[in-house]
Design an enzyme around this catalytic site. Sequence first.
Site, PDB file in Angstrom:
ATOM      1  N   ALA A  67       0.863  -1.173   0.000  1.00 19.24           N
ATOM      2  CA  ALA A  67       0.000   0.000   0.000  1.00 19.24           C
ATOM      3  C   ALA A  67       0.902   1.227   0.000  1.00 19.24           C
ATOM      4  CB  ALA A  67      -0.878  -0.012   1.241  1.00 19.24           C
ATOM      5  N   GLY A 110       0.708  -5.058   1.014  1.00 21.39           N
ATOM      6  CA  GLY A 110      -0.522  -5.166   0.226  1.00 21.39           C
ATOM      7  C   GLY A 110      -0.287  -5.806  -1.130  1.00 21.39           C
ATOM      8  N   GLU A 113      -0.329  -9.433  -0.448  1.00 26.94           N
ATOM      9  CA  GLU A 113      -1.727  -9.791  -0.165  1.00 26.94           C
ATOM     10  C   GLU A 113      -2.546  -9.811  -1.455  1.00 26.94           C
ATOM     11  OE1 GLU A 113      -1.877  -6.682   2.788  1.00 26.94           O
ATOM     12  OE2 GLU A 113      -2.311  -8.136   4.368  1.00 26.94           O
ATOM     13  N   GLU A 133       5.214  -4.977   6.924  1.00 29.68           N
ATOM     14  CA  GLU A 133       4.500  -3.906   7.639  1.00 29.68           C
ATOM     15  C   GLU A 133       5.051  -3.696   9.048  1.00 29.68           C
ATOM     16  OE1 GLU A 133       3.104  -6.394   5.955  1.00 29.68           O
ATOM     17  OE2 GLU A 133       1.347  -5.718   4.828  1.00 29.68           O
TER      18      GLU A 133
HETATM   19  N1  DAK Z   1       4.599   3.247  -0.750  1.00 32.66           N
HETATM   20  C1  DAK Z   1       4.960   4.408  -1.324  1.00 32.66           C
HETATM   21  N2  DAK Z   1       6.089   4.557  -2.027  1.00 32.66           N
HETATM   22  C2  DAK Z   1       6.891   3.496  -2.162  1.00 32.66           C
HETATM   23  C3  DAK Z   1       6.574   2.230  -1.599  1.00 32.66           C
HETATM   24  C4  DAK Z   1       5.352   2.126  -0.871  1.00 32.66           C
HETATM   25  N3  DAK Z   1       4.924   0.989  -0.327  1.00 32.66           N
HETATM   26  N4  DAK Z   1       7.563   1.361  -1.895  1.00 32.66           N
HETATM   27  C5  DAK Z   1       8.456   2.047  -2.630  1.00 32.66           C
HETATM   28  N5  DAK Z   1       8.054   3.329  -2.802  1.00 32.66           N
HETATM   29  C6  DAK Z   1       8.744   4.394  -3.535  1.00 32.66           C
HETATM   30  C7  DAK Z   1       9.933   4.919  -2.733  1.00 32.66           C
HETATM   31  O1  DAK Z   1       9.527   5.850  -1.772  1.00 32.66           O
HETATM   32  C8  DAK Z   1      10.762   5.536  -3.831  1.00 32.66           C
HETATM   33  O2  DAK Z   1      10.199   6.787  -4.182  1.00 32.66           O
HETATM   34  P1  DAK Z   1      11.122   8.124  -4.240  1.00 32.66           P
HETATM   35  O3  DAK Z   1      11.762   8.211  -2.916  1.00 32.66           O
HETATM   36  O4  DAK Z   1      12.116   7.809  -5.345  1.00 32.66           O
HETATM   37  O5  DAK Z   1      10.146   9.212  -4.573  1.00 32.66           O
HETATM   38  C9  DAK Z   1      10.516   4.584  -5.015  1.00 32.66           C
HETATM   39  O6  DAK Z   1       9.297   3.885  -4.729  1.00 32.66           O
HETATM   40  C10 DAK Z   1      11.616   3.558  -5.196  1.00 32.66           C
HETATM   41  O7  DAK Z   1      11.816   2.908  -3.959  1.00 32.66           O
HETATM   42  P2  DAK Z   1      13.250   2.776  -3.242  1.00 32.66           P
HETATM   43  O8  DAK Z   1      14.130   3.909  -3.621  1.00 32.66           O
HETATM   44  O9  DAK Z   1      13.000   2.533  -1.803  1.00 32.66           O
HETATM   45  O10 DAK Z   1      13.798   1.451  -3.961  1.00 32.66           O
HETATM   46  P3  DAK Z   1      14.783   0.350  -3.346  1.00 32.66           P
HETATM   47  O11 DAK Z   1      15.096  -0.570  -4.487  1.00 32.66           O
HETATM   48  O12 DAK Z   1      15.919   0.983  -2.605  1.00 32.66           O
HETATM   49  O13 DAK Z   1      13.918  -0.439  -2.263  1.00 32.66           O
HETATM   50  C11 DAK Z   1      11.947  -1.600  -1.458  1.00 32.66           C
HETATM   51  C12 DAK Z   1      12.824  -1.170  -2.685  1.00 32.66           C
HETATM   52  C13 DAK Z   1      10.696  -2.269  -2.008  1.00 32.66           C
HETATM   53  C14 DAK Z   1      12.731  -2.617  -0.609  1.00 32.66           C
HETATM   54  C15 DAK Z   1      11.619  -0.354  -0.609  1.00 32.66           C
HETATM   55  O14 DAK Z   1      11.059   0.652  -1.482  1.00 32.66           O
HETATM   56  C16 DAK Z   1      10.622  -0.627   0.461  1.00 32.66           C
HETATM   57  O15 DAK Z   1      10.954  -1.147   1.522  1.00 32.66           O
HETATM   58  N6  DAK Z   1       9.354  -0.222   0.219  1.00 32.66           N
HETATM   59  C17 DAK Z   1       8.300  -0.355   1.201  1.00 32.66           C
HETATM   60  C18 DAK Z   1       7.843  -1.790   1.342  1.00 32.66           C
HETATM   61  C19 DAK Z   1       6.783  -1.921   2.402  1.00 32.66           C
HETATM   62  O16 DAK Z   1       6.985  -1.628   3.580  1.00 32.66           O
HETATM   63  N7  DAK Z   1       5.583  -2.376   1.994  1.00 32.66           N
HETATM   64  C20 DAK Z   1       4.456  -2.517   2.894  1.00 32.66           C
HETATM   65  C21 DAK Z   1       3.674  -1.221   2.908  1.00 32.66           C
HETATM   66  S1  DAK Z   1       2.362  -1.228   4.121  1.00 32.66           S
HETATM   67  C22 DAK Z   1      -5.179  -1.805   4.851  1.00 32.66           C
HETATM   68  C23 DAK Z   1      -4.757  -3.097   4.669  1.00 32.66           C
HETATM   69  C24 DAK Z   1      -3.455  -3.349   4.253  1.00 32.66           C
HETATM   70  C25 DAK Z   1      -2.573  -2.316   4.022  1.00 32.66           C
HETATM   71  C26 DAK Z   1      -3.006  -1.034   4.180  1.00 32.66           C
HETATM   72  C27 DAK Z   1      -4.311  -0.769   4.585  1.00 32.66           C
HETATM   73  N8  DAK Z   1      -6.515  -1.558   5.309  1.00 32.66           N
HETATM   74  C28 DAK Z   1      -7.337  -2.665   5.749  1.00 32.66           C
HETATM   75  C29 DAK Z   1      -7.104  -0.293   5.146  1.00 32.66           C
HETATM   76  C30 DAK Z   1      -1.229  -2.610   3.558  1.00 32.66           C
HETATM   77  C31 DAK Z   1      -0.185  -1.967   4.033  1.00 32.66           C
HETATM   78  C32 DAK Z   1       1.111  -2.067   3.365  1.00 32.66           C
HETATM   79  O17 DAK Z   1       1.263  -2.664   2.330  1.00 32.66           O
END
Ligand code: DAK
Length: 259
Positions: A67, A110, A113, A133
């Site tokens: 997400a 997400g 998921e 997360e």
């Molecule tokens: N959200 C927003 N932007 C993201 C992102 C994300 N999840 N993942 C990557 N990006 C963006 C980065 O911010 C970066 O943007 P700029 O800084 O260049 O503007 C760009 O994509 C490239 O990412 P990186 O520079 O970080 O690239 P790397 O190769 O160094 O790293 C990475 C890749 C995938 C390991 C890293 O980006 C990372 O850790 N990303 C986050 C992964 C994460 O934590 N995912 C889980 C998110 S929480 C809900 C139910 C479920 C959910 C929500 C609500 N409800 C019931 C309402 C789900 C929640 C989630 O999924």
Amino acid sequence: MNPELIIVTPEHRPHIALIQINRPKELNALNLQVMGEIRDALKELDANENVRVIVLTGNERAFAAGADIKQMAGKDAVDMLLIDQFSTWDQIRKTKKPIIAAVSGFALGGGCELCMTCDMIVASETAQFGQPEIKIGVMPGAGGTQRLPRAIGKAKAMELVLTGKFMSATDAYNAGLVNRVVPPDSYLEEALRLAAEIAQQSPIAVQLAKESVLKAFEMPLQEALSFERKNFYMLFATQDQKEGMAAFVEKRKPEFKGR
Ligand code: DAK
């Protein structure tokens, strides 16, 4: 309205639709708009009689990195409840036609998921699955704590959810999360090939079979067995059953019409 963050091709191959998440700079992070567009596309494709199987993909670097954290960061619990971003998931779950996720690169949070909500996963060797997360102070909220243990067992799921570490495509295959792992240049082709195999079958039989398999995760065994049996009997009301069995007896290929 035309989608902006996904690309939808209803007849990518005969009877096979393709949805591609197209937010490459953000690693296909699932913001509200992307989720809404996926929901609307699935609804339309499910109603389109020419479509028998749907393939959902991202790009080589990311299926979806979760997400959109930037969109969620400032929200409070009431905002999250009212936005109810992942109610979209209900539409994915309700889709009657099979959905195959073709995954390359990151499938996180997400994104993981989302591919687990699909019916099958074809992965590139580069695919990485995870529920990270916990590293941003929350936990999976769109099925990760439920679908992951059902797919790979409690021990492995618990480790992924509590540490946030990623699982490689090969480990995901060995654990039973994905159907197959193929070289990076052929993951989409392989998903389309699998889709084509399913698209040759009777669409009604496919639909009822999918519905029955999903009941294995939702119902007690006795009820699910009785549900399965009723779906089985119902197929004897179809022309496709007559055609399928006649073709077997006559030693020819069946021509299923979806009737
Ligand atoms: N959200 C927003 N932007 C993201 C992102 C994300 N999840 N993942 C990557 N990006 C963006 C980065 O911010 C970066 O943007 P700029 O800084 O260049 O503007 C760009 O994509 C490239 O990412 P990186 O520079 O970080 O690239 P790397 O190769 O160094 O790293 C990475 C890749 C995938 C390991 C890293 O980006 C990372 O850790 N990303 C986050 C992964 C994460 O934590 N995912 C889980 C998110 S929480 C809900 C139910 C479920 C959910 C929500 C609500 N409800 C019931 C309402 C789900 C929640 C989630 O999924």
